[in-house]
Design an enzyme around this catalytic site. Structure first.
Site, PDB file in Angstrom:
ATOM      1  N   HIS A   1      -9.852   1.788   2.191  1.00 13.10           N
ATOM      2  CA  HIS A   1     -10.327   1.489   3.552  1.00 13.10           C
ATOM      3  C   HIS A   1     -10.066   2.642   4.505  1.00 13.10           C
ATOM      4  CE1 HIS A   1      -6.336   0.296   5.291  1.00 13.10           C
ATOM      5  NE2 HIS A   1      -6.102  -0.246   4.109  1.00 13.10           N
TER       6      HIS A   1
ATOM      7  N   GLU B   1     -10.539  -3.050   7.106  1.00 12.40           N
ATOM      8  CA  GLU B   1      -9.703  -3.879   6.233  1.00 12.40           C
ATOM      9  C   GLU B   1      -8.517  -4.455   6.984  1.00 12.40           C
ATOM     10  OE1 GLU B   1      -6.319  -4.752   3.504  1.00 12.40           O
ATOM     11  OE2 GLU B   1      -6.436  -3.245   5.107  1.00 12.40           O
ATOM     12  N   GLU B   2      -7.943  -3.671   7.891  1.00 15.47           N
ATOM     13  CA  GLU B   2      -6.677  -4.055   8.498  1.00 15.47           C
ATOM     14  C   GLU B   2      -6.757  -5.296   9.386  1.00 15.47           C
ATOM     15  OE1 GLU B   2      -3.971  -3.132   7.594  1.00 15.47           O
ATOM     16  OE2 GLU B   2      -3.968  -1.041   6.963  1.00 15.47           O
TER      17      GLU B   2
ATOM     18  N   HIS C   1       2.225   0.389   8.022  1.00 18.15           N
ATOM     19  CA  HIS C   1       1.890  -0.061   9.380  1.00 18.15           C
ATOM     20  C   HIS C   1       2.857   0.454  10.448  1.00 18.15           C
ATOM     21  CE1 HIS C   1      -0.373  -3.876   7.706  1.00 18.15           C
ATOM     22  NE2 HIS C   1      -0.873  -2.726   7.272  1.00 18.15           N
TER      23      HIS C   1
ATOM     24  N   ASP D   1      -1.594   4.331   4.093  1.00 15.23           N
ATOM     25  CA  ASP D   1      -2.389   3.110   4.260  1.00 15.23           C
ATOM     26  C   ASP D   1      -3.524   3.353   5.246  1.00 15.23           C
ATOM     27  OD1 ASP D   1      -3.214   0.482   4.116  1.00 15.23           O
ATOM     28  OD2 ASP D   1      -1.682  -0.270   5.490  1.00 15.23           O
TER      29      ASP D   1
ATOM     30  N   ASP E   1      -5.247   0.919  -2.563  1.00 17.07           N
ATOM     31  CA  ASP E   1      -4.740   0.542  -1.238  1.00 17.07           C
ATOM     32  C   ASP E   1      -3.270   0.154  -1.337  1.00 17.07           C
ATOM     33  OD1 ASP E   1      -4.499  -0.074   1.425  1.00 17.07           O
ATOM     34  OD2 ASP E   1      -5.463  -2.040   1.261  1.00 17.07           O
TER      35      ASP E   1
END
Length: 467
Positions: free
Chosen positions: A279, A325-326, A423, A291, A353
């Site tokens: 992503h 995606e997130e 994140h 990520d 991912d």
């Protein structure tokens, strides 16, 4: 001279076609480790563009950059697939402190959760109720929750070797914690960061209010693990501790973005599709290197490595860089929707991912019969220390493509350090190792090559000379 060059080309082609699978994998790994592009691409994506939150200017830049780079590879097709995505903005930096008495405060590290509303102007201060999860919250009931800030403090389970299992065991408090606390009259939510180590980095992530009306929604933020420990200790000593936080995030109207797609059209079965992807969007605190910048550039390099290794795929190989995606999975949903409308037969889909760390293997969503065939390929990966072949999940973005007959897979790198960065503001380029990233790209390419060569029907022996 022309005849001599033609003869060399023919001999080269014959040599490639006569290689065993082991020799072809060796070529792929050698090419990736000595002439890889993934690290160079990630450097630009991370350091020249940065965090790529859906709907942001940086996300637009990432779309343009990756499309341009795919076009340079000389693929048969490169295109953008429009998709509407949510646009949430963080606003001014968040601020928070613990108050143990008038004028006695301890500043702590927080960040708003993706999709959260802002605090009231000037911030929010209230007493705190610590719980270990949503079930404990419900047992306490409205009488103990109303008017307070709920502090979810269930940590990731440290004794689970599969760190994604540990993540899955506590992420519900981040995702649905505010919704459930609001139903009981809470005024705000603070959630312990999904992180296995103790540090000062708060970790964001998506959350939901479900069908709660806007008037019932409450602000939600993550607190670093060090500060979660501090807050818990203070509460144990004094239940009258107050917590203050201020955040100015907001949700705007949806905007148009794109999935980025490139294709090598198959020479024998062009209507059978194999996709590899990651992503393109990321959270905004770091630059999204693990990520999922790593998955993006590894997936791009799969198609380049096939070409560089002299492999002419039988089936159509696509790289798909999914948007959103997130905080919505809109890109994956759109891709699967269009594929279904066109009647496209996606026989195999591979997602990266899980970070750019050393690859350990794959998880496969497939039938027992097909998995038995896949396991026969395991000796081919042993020289590269790839041992993990398990049935299980694949990835969020390839999930919507699942049918009764196809195969979905996820690259599984070593995950022990992944949630240190997930994140958070330290998900940055400096924490990705070039060699590990390139090993992952080669490992993905090797698996794509095998699926392209042999399809998904069970066979007795795959380690053979190709005709």
């Amino acid at each position: 001279m022309k005849r001599f060059l033609l003869l060399l080309l023919i001999l080269f082609t014959i040599n490639i076609s006569a290689q065993t699978d082991a020799e072809t994998l060796k070529t792929i790994y050698t090419t990736s480790l000595t002439n890889g592009k993934s690290y160079e691409w990630l450097d630009y994506l991370s350091n020249q563009i940065g965090g790529r939150l859906s709907g942001s200017l940086n996300a637009e830049k990432a779309v343009a950059y990756t499309k341009e780079e795919l076009e340079k590879l000389g693929l048969d097709k490169v295109w953008l697939q429009p998709v509407m995505v949510p646009k949430w903005v963080r606003g001014a930096p968040e601020y928070a402190y613990i108050e143990t008495g008038p004028g006695k405060t301890t500043t702590v590290n927080i960040c708003a959760l993706g999709g959260s509303i802002a605090t009231p102007y000037g911030g929010l201060k209230a007493n705190v109720v610590e719980v270990q999860g949503i079930e404990e919250l419900k047992k306490l009931g409205e009488a103990n929750i109303k008017g307070k800030i709920v502090f979810y403090n269930r940590p990731m389970q440290a004794d689970l070797i599969q760190t994604f299992e540990a993540y899955g065991g506590c992420v519900d408090q981040r995702y649905a914690g505010a919704m459930e606390a609001a139903k009981l009259g809470a005024v705000g939510v603070i959630v312990r960061s999904m992180n296995l180590r103790l540090d000062d980095f708060p970790h964001t992530g998506s959350m939901t209010y479900g069908d709660l009306p806007n008037s019932k929604r409450i602000p939600s933020a993550a607190i670093s693990t060090n500060d979660a420990e501090t807050l818990s200790t203070m509460l144990a000593l004094d239940k009258n501790v107050k917590f203050f936080f201020s955040q100015s995030c907001r949700q705007l109207a949806d905007v148009q973005s794109y999935n980025v797609i490139g294709e090598i059209t198959g020479s024998q079965y062009p209507n059978e599709y194999i996709i590899v992807g990651g992503h393109l969007d990321s959270w905004d605190l770091g630059d999204g290197s693990h990520d999922d910048g790593a998955g993006v550039v590894q997936s791009m390099d799969v198609l380049r490595l096939l070409k560089e290794s002299g492999i002419k795929p039988k089936r159509s190989i696509r790289v798909v860089l999914f948007m959103n995606e997130e905080n919505g999975l809109r890109g994956a949903t759109k891709y699967a929707e269009v594929a279904k409308q066109k009647g496209e037969n996606h026989i195999f889909s591979l997602e990266s991912d899980a970070g750019g760390f050393t690859p350990r293997g794959f998880s496969f969503d497939c039938s027992d019969a097909v998995f038995s065939k896949i396991e026969s390929w395991k000796p081919l990966f042993k020289p590269y220390l790839i041992h993990y072949f398990e049935q299980g999940g694949s990835g969020a973005d390839v999930g919507p493509l699942k049918t009764e007959t196809n195969v979905l897979a996820g690259l599984r790198p070593d995950s022990q350090r992944y949630f240190d960065h997930h994140h958070a503001a330290n998900d940055t380029f400096e924490h990705v190792n070039k060699r590990e990233l390139e090993l992952g790209a080669a490992t993905m390419t090797a698996l794509v090559y095998l699926f392209d060569t042999y399809g998904i029907a069970p066979i007795s022996n795959s380690n053979q000379i190709k005709d």
